[in-house]
Design a protein around this motif. Structure first.
Motif, PDB file in Angstrom:
ATOM      1  N   HIS A  80      31.105   7.977 -36.186  1.00 31.47           N
ATOM      2  CA  HIS A  80      31.298   9.394 -36.478  1.00 31.47           C
ATOM      3  C   HIS A  80      29.958  10.086 -36.729  1.00 31.47           C
ATOM      4  O   HIS A  80      29.707  11.196 -36.207  1.00 31.47           O
ATOM      5  CB  HIS A  80      32.213   9.537 -37.694  1.00 31.47           C
ATOM      6  CG  HIS A  80      32.459  10.966 -38.090  1.00 31.47           C
ATOM      7  ND1 HIS A  80      33.220  11.833 -37.348  1.00 31.47           N
ATOM      8  CD2 HIS A  80      32.012  11.687 -39.162  1.00 31.47           C
ATOM      9  CE1 HIS A  80      33.251  13.013 -37.917  1.00 31.47           C
ATOM     10  NE2 HIS A  80      32.523  12.956 -39.029  1.00 31.47           N
ATOM     11  N   ALA A  81      29.096   9.434 -37.514  1.00 32.49           N
ATOM     12  CA  ALA A  81      27.778  10.017 -37.774  1.00 32.49           C
ATOM     13  C   ALA A  81      26.964  10.120 -36.484  1.00 32.49           C
ATOM     14  O   ALA A  81      26.288  11.130 -36.241  1.00 32.49           O
ATOM     15  CB  ALA A  81      27.031   9.181 -38.809  1.00 32.49           C
ATOM     16  N   ASN A  83      28.204  10.398 -33.484  1.00 30.46           N
ATOM     17  CA  ASN A  83      28.824  11.440 -32.673  1.00 30.46           C
ATOM     18  C   ASN A  83      28.373  12.830 -33.124  1.00 30.46           C
ATOM     19  O   ASN A  83      28.077  13.706 -32.289  1.00 30.46           O
ATOM     20  CB  ASN A  83      30.344  11.323 -32.768  1.00 30.46           C
ATOM     21  CG  ASN A  83      31.053  12.257 -31.805  1.00 30.46           C
ATOM     22  OD1 ASN A  83      30.503  12.633 -30.790  1.00 30.46           O
ATOM     23  ND2 ASN A  83      32.279  12.629 -32.124  1.00 30.46           N
ATOM     24  N   GLN A  84      28.296  13.048 -34.430  1.00 28.85           N
ATOM     25  CA  GLN A  84      27.820  14.322 -34.938  1.00 28.85           C
ATOM     26  C   GLN A  84      26.368  14.573 -34.541  1.00 28.85           C
ATOM     27  O   GLN A  84      25.990  15.686 -34.165  1.00 28.85           O
ATOM     28  CB  GLN A  84      27.966  14.372 -36.473  1.00 28.85           C
ATOM     29  CG  GLN A  84      29.405  14.334 -36.962  1.00 28.85           C
ATOM     30  CD  GLN A  84      30.220  15.515 -36.474  1.00 28.85           C
ATOM     31  OE1 GLN A  84      29.717  16.632 -36.392  1.00 28.85           O
ATOM     32  NE2 GLN A  84      31.478  15.279 -36.148  1.00 28.85           N
ATOM     33  N   GLU A  85      25.552  13.528 -34.595  1.00 32.27           N
ATOM     34  CA  GLU A  85      24.157  13.666 -34.199  1.00 32.27           C
ATOM     35  C   GLU A  85      24.037  13.994 -32.713  1.00 32.27           C
ATOM     36  O   GLU A  85      23.223  14.836 -32.304  1.00 32.27           O
ATOM     37  CB  GLU A  85      23.406  12.372 -34.517  1.00 32.27           C
ATOM     38  CG  GLU A  85      21.932  12.401 -34.176  1.00 32.27           C
ATOM     39  CD  GLU A  85      21.157  13.395 -35.026  1.00 32.27           C
ATOM     40  OE1 GLU A  85      20.077  13.823 -34.586  1.00 32.27           O
ATOM     41  OE2 GLU A  85      21.652  13.738 -36.125  1.00 32.27           O
ATOM     42  N   LYS A  87      26.277  15.543 -30.938  1.00 27.90           N
ATOM     43  CA  LYS A  87      26.719  16.923 -30.757  1.00 27.90           C
ATOM     44  C   LYS A  87      25.600  17.900 -31.075  1.00 27.90           C
ATOM     45  O   LYS A  87      25.395  18.888 -30.353  1.00 27.90           O
ATOM     46  CB  LYS A  87      27.938  17.206 -31.644  1.00 27.90           C
ATOM     47  CG  LYS A  87      29.228  16.585 -31.142  1.00 27.90           C
ATOM     48  CD  LYS A  87      30.396  16.968 -32.030  1.00 27.90           C
ATOM     49  CE  LYS A  87      31.702  16.386 -31.488  1.00 27.90           C
ATOM     50  NZ  LYS A  87      32.858  16.755 -32.345  1.00 27.90           N
ATOM     51  N   ARG A  88      24.859  17.625 -32.163  1.00 30.50           N
ATOM     52  CA  ARG A  88      23.733  18.506 -32.494  1.00 30.50           C
ATOM     53  C   ARG A  88      22.662  18.459 -31.400  1.00 30.50           C
ATOM     54  O   ARG A  88      22.107  19.495 -31.020  1.00 30.50           O
ATOM     55  CB  ARG A  88      23.139  18.093 -33.843  1.00 30.50           C
ATOM     56  CG  ARG A  88      24.021  18.460 -35.035  1.00 30.50           C
ATOM     57  CD  ARG A  88      23.278  18.273 -36.331  1.00 30.50           C
ATOM     58  NE  ARG A  88      23.005  16.873 -36.599  1.00 30.50           N
ATOM     59  CZ  ARG A  88      23.802  16.062 -37.286  1.00 30.50           C
ATOM     60  NH1 ARG A  88      24.947  16.529 -37.782  1.00 30.50           N
ATOM     61  NH2 ARG A  88      23.481  14.805 -37.494  1.00 30.50           N
TER      62      ARG A  88
END
Length: 313
Positions: A80-81, A83-85, A87-88
């Motif tokens: 999840h972390a 994936n967020q990175e 996305k950014r």
């Protein structure tokens, strides 16, 4: 009944304490046994593990499942972390992509400007379109070049494809370009294929009207239209567009300039052409009439006078 219950509680209390003491002593013994560093004790521990562990596989199943579940949860958190990175980073890449696309489009416009073939005597200044003041009643744009750059009223403005309009209003650092689509625009043009001259009249459409042709039937759709240079309004030979006919049968010009993406405009320095003031010199030199008057003398002598040195017959 109360007496029996009291006796039972009196009996189970010491038994619980005894069992607890036995468990504590057994755990201490196991702890001490596992802490002893001796080859014999090591072999004993190995034998105990070999005999006890296989019988407790059923008890290890939920423990193993719980451990695996915990590890999967930790892995999910890491994914999840990550994936967020990602996305950014993707948002940042999209911004860079948009900037790259804009630079590519600007580069293409500038390359188109460089491809325009002009009269070598014409020089130009390239300006950036700052604002578009187009409206139902006026079609014009503002450039970031003005009188400090030597811009004068009436000069032609082109994009990478064709004529856009002419300068109409100059400030110190800005200037206004009246587009060919403006109702006040009147540009003398010619159709090279048929040699006819006409007038391009703006009417707030992307295909201005082509009026005052001598023989409209000769002009065909698709014929090139260029500036004629009449009246020294604009330089001759600048591409304007091609002939088109609207559903009503009126002759129009489909403009070559891309009015949807006006970002850079090339302003042509045009100071007019030299005029011929004395046409007589062009038709007949000044010394030629004196030369032609010499043969008139023999003709006058032959009308009744005797030529010098002559006698009677």
């Amino acid at each position: 009944m109360m007496h029996d219950r009291t006796q039972t509680e009196d009996f189970t209390g010491p038994l619980k304490r005894l069992l607890a003491a036995i468990v504590v002593i057994a755990l201490l013994a196991v702890f001490v046994l596992w802490r002893i560093d001796s080859p014999r004790v090591e072999r004993f521990r190995a034998q105990v593990v070999d005999h006890v562990l296989p019988n407790f596989e059923w008890a290890m199943v939920p423990v193993t499942a719980s451990i695996n579940l915990l590890r999967d949860f930790q892995s999910y958190q890491a994914l999840h972390a990550q994936n967020q990175e990602l996305k950014r980073e993707l948002q940042t890449m999209k911004k860079w992509k948009e900037a790259a696309v804009q630079l590519s489009q600007e580069n293409a416009r500038l390359l188109d400007l460089n491809k325009v073939r002009l009269d070598p005597r014409l020089t130009f200044i390239t300006g950036v379109v700052m604002a578009d003041s187009g409206s139902p009643f006026r079609q014009s744009v503002v450039l970031n070049i003005g009188s400090r750059d030597g811009i004068l009223d009436g000069w032609a403005a082109m994009d990478g494809l064709g004529l856009v309009g002419r300068i109409s209003g100059v400030g110190r650092s800005t200037s206004r370009v009246i587009l060919l689509t403006d109702p006040s625009s009147r540009v003398p043009v010619t159709v090279p294929s048929s040699g006819q001259n006409g007038l391009l009249v703006g009417d707030n459409t992307l295909a201005p009207a082509l009026d005052f042709l001598e023989s409209p039937d000769i002009a065909r759709p698709g014929d090139r239209v260029v500036t004629s240079g009449d009246g020294e309004v604009l330089p001759a030979g600048l591409l304007v567009g091609e002939v088109a006919i609207d559903p009503g049968g009126r002759m129009r010009v489909r403009l070559a300039a891309d009015y949807e993406r006006l970002e850079f405009l090339r302003v042509l320095r045009h100071h007019g052409q030299e005029r011929i003031v004395d046409p007589g010199r062009l038709i007949l030199p000044e010394a030629l009439p004196e030369t032609l008057s010499a043969p008139d003398t023999p003709l006058e002598l032959g009308q009744g006078d005797q030529a010098p040195g002559g006698g009677d017959d």
